[in-house]
Design an enzyme around this catalytic site. Structure first.
Site, PDB file in Angstrom:
ATOM      1  N   PRO A  54       0.864  -1.096  -0.026  1.00 43.09           N
ATOM      2  CA  PRO A  54       0.047  -0.008   0.032  1.00 43.09           C
ATOM      3  C   PRO A  54       0.863   1.321  -0.002  1.00 43.09           C
ATOM      4  O   PRO A  54       1.391   1.396   0.926  1.00 43.09           O
ATOM      5  CB  PRO A  54      -0.937  -0.397   1.195  1.00 43.09           C
ATOM      6  CG  PRO A  54      -0.085  -1.083   2.015  1.00 43.09           C
ATOM      7  CD  PRO A  54       1.080  -1.934   1.316  1.00 43.09           C
ATOM      8  N   ASP A  92       6.242   2.722   1.433  1.00 42.11           N
ATOM      9  CA  ASP A  92       5.585   1.504   1.797  1.00 42.11           C
ATOM     10  C   ASP A  92       4.514   1.922   3.063  1.00 42.11           C
ATOM     11  O   ASP A  92       5.324   2.031   4.180  1.00 42.11           O
ATOM     12  CB  ASP A  92       6.445   0.308   1.984  1.00 42.11           C
ATOM     13  CG  ASP A  92       5.628  -1.198   2.327  1.00 42.11           C
ATOM     14  OD1 ASP A  92       4.588  -0.736   3.013  1.00 42.11           O
ATOM     15  OD2 ASP A  92       6.278  -1.970   2.349  1.00 42.11           O
ATOM     16  N   HIS A  93       3.297   2.268   2.992  1.00 42.16           N
ATOM     17  CA  HIS A  93       2.747   2.702   4.312  1.00 42.16           C
ATOM     18  C   HIS A  93       2.636   1.862   5.401  1.00 42.16           C
ATOM     19  O   HIS A  93       1.912   2.109   6.421  1.00 42.16           O
ATOM     20  CB  HIS A  93       1.433   3.515   3.712  1.00 42.16           C
ATOM     21  CG  HIS A  93       1.161   4.518   4.480  1.00 42.16           C
ATOM     22  ND1 HIS A  93       1.497   4.730   5.858  1.00 42.16           N
ATOM     23  CD2 HIS A  93       0.146   5.592   4.233  1.00 42.16           C
ATOM     24  CE1 HIS A  93       1.099   5.926   6.276  1.00 42.16           C
ATOM     25  NE2 HIS A  93       0.358   6.711   5.348  1.00 42.16           N
ATOM     26  N   ARG A  94       2.923   0.500   4.946  1.00 37.27           N
ATOM     27  CA  ARG A  94       2.761  -0.430   6.209  1.00 37.27           C
ATOM     28  C   ARG A  94       3.928  -0.214   7.246  1.00 37.27           C
ATOM     29  O   ARG A  94       3.635  -0.378   8.400  1.00 37.27           O
ATOM     30  CB  ARG A  94       3.049  -1.706   5.513  1.00 37.27           C
ATOM     31  CG  ARG A  94       1.929  -2.559   4.751  1.00 37.27           C
ATOM     32  CD  ARG A  94       2.380  -3.659   4.124  1.00 37.27           C
ATOM     33  NE  ARG A  94       3.521  -3.490   3.163  1.00 37.27           N
ATOM     34  CZ  ARG A  94       4.112  -4.686   2.514  1.00 37.27           C
ATOM     35  NH1 ARG A  94       3.306  -5.650   2.559  1.00 37.27           N
ATOM     36  NH2 ARG A  94       5.127  -4.402   1.927  1.00 37.27           N
ATOM     37  N   VAL A  97       6.311   2.988   6.899  1.00 33.94           N
ATOM     38  CA  VAL A  97       6.594   4.405   6.510  1.00 33.94           C
ATOM     39  C   VAL A  97       5.495   5.236   6.769  1.00 33.94           C
ATOM     40  O   VAL A  97       4.590   4.851   6.234  1.00 33.94           O
ATOM     41  CB  VAL A  97       7.283   4.510   5.247  1.00 33.94           C
ATOM     42  CG1 VAL A  97       8.066   6.066   5.204  1.00 33.94           C
ATOM     43  CG2 VAL A  97       8.570   3.612   4.951  1.00 33.94           C
TER      44      VAL A  97
END
Ligand code: CAO
Length: 262
Positions: free
Chosen positions: A54, A231-233, A235
């Site tokens: 994501p 990577d929003h998981r 960061v």
């Protein structure tokens, strides 16, 4: 921050695009099916894996006016030493200098995203448009290289890319990537993170644009857009924004970059 005065330089007129000479395939009027192989097949695999990430997108304008002048001087010096010097070596070094403060952006995650590894080396990948297709070789240990050494290494990779001779070692081990789509054109892009990396930046074309100076006068500045994906998981958006601010500050104030150079 104080910026160098705008450089007296004519704005480049919008170029007339010459269509490519050869268009392949299909033959006019006929559908044509062919197997996906080679580098394109590798692209299918990487990009499909990338779809599970994501992404968080973050975009900003960079005032390149000072750097345009700085690079104009360096370009000739480097050429005297036999090295072509674009803006990329500075972008790459500034990335590494900023990564020092935001190491999570130079990390990798395992397939299930259960473990994160903070990488010691800054191996900065560059998306390269080669005759064989998209390749992303990387420059190893950028944290330990001078800007000139980065330029030499970039020249080497470009020559190998043009000749279709990039080695597995050049193509593996990247920890963070940049895609200079601006060397072809465009402003914003949505770069796709290359797993197991967690961040990538795309650079737009440097354009002469009007801006206000400190006296509210309209002045000509050289502006480039950057588009980051992370990577929003693992960061946070704020981390990406802070990293981008530092990177931007190095590019907008080349003197501050020199101050922090190792
Ligand atoms: N804005 C304005 N000018 C730019 C520019 C930009 N963003 N980027 C490069 N330029 C200029 C360079 O300074 C150079 O100018 P001079 O001739 O005056 O020195 C000229 O354009 C050619 O540069 P270059 O492309 O040879 O070198 P580079 O180091 O800037 O870029 C590379 C190298 C490999 C990144 C580039 O050649 C390339 O392949 N770009 C495409 C990347 C791509 O396809 N991304 C999409 C990936 S997703 O499919």
């Amino acid at each position: 921050p104080r910026l160098a005065p705008p450089i007296a330089q004519k704005a480049t007129p919008t170029p007339v695009v010459t269509p490519p000479r050869v268009v392949t395939p299909p033959v006019i009027g006929q559908d044509q099916t062919e197997p996906i192989k080679g580098i394109r097949k590798a692209m299918v695999k990487t990009m499909t894996a990338a779809q599970s990430i994501p992404p968080f997108g973050y975009y900003d304008d960079i005032d390149m006016t000072a750097l345009v002048g700085f690079r104009r001087d360096i370009k000739q010096l480097a050429l005297d030493r036999g090295v072509k010097f674009s803006y990329m070596p500075v972008f790459i070094k500034a990335v590494s200098m900023a990564l020092k403060y935001y190491p999570i952006l130079n990390s990798s995650v395992d397939e299930k995203c259960e473990n994160i590894t903070y990488k010691a080396a800054h191996n900065i990948g560059l998306a390269m448009d080669t005759k064989d297709g998209l390749l992303v070789p990387n420059i190893k240990n950028v944290q330990a290289l001078s800007i000139f050494e980065i330029a030499s290494e970039l020249n080497r990779l470009q020559q190998l890319g043009d000749a279709g001779k990039l080695s597995t070692s050049d193509l593996s081990g990247g920890t963070f990537s940049l895609s200079n789509i601006g060397s072809i054109g465009g402003t914003y892009a949505r770069p796709v993170i290359l797993p197991p990396e967690v961040a990538i930046g795309a650079l737009g074309r440097i354009q002469a644009l009007p801006r206000f100076d400190e006296n509210d006068k309209v002045v000509k500045r050289y502006i480039m857009q950057v588009s980051w994906s992370a990577d929003h998981r693992v960061v946070e958006g704020a981390t990406m924004a802070r990293f981008s601010n530092l990177w931007k500050s190095y590019l907008e104030n080349p003197t501050s970059l020199i101050l922090d150079l190792k």
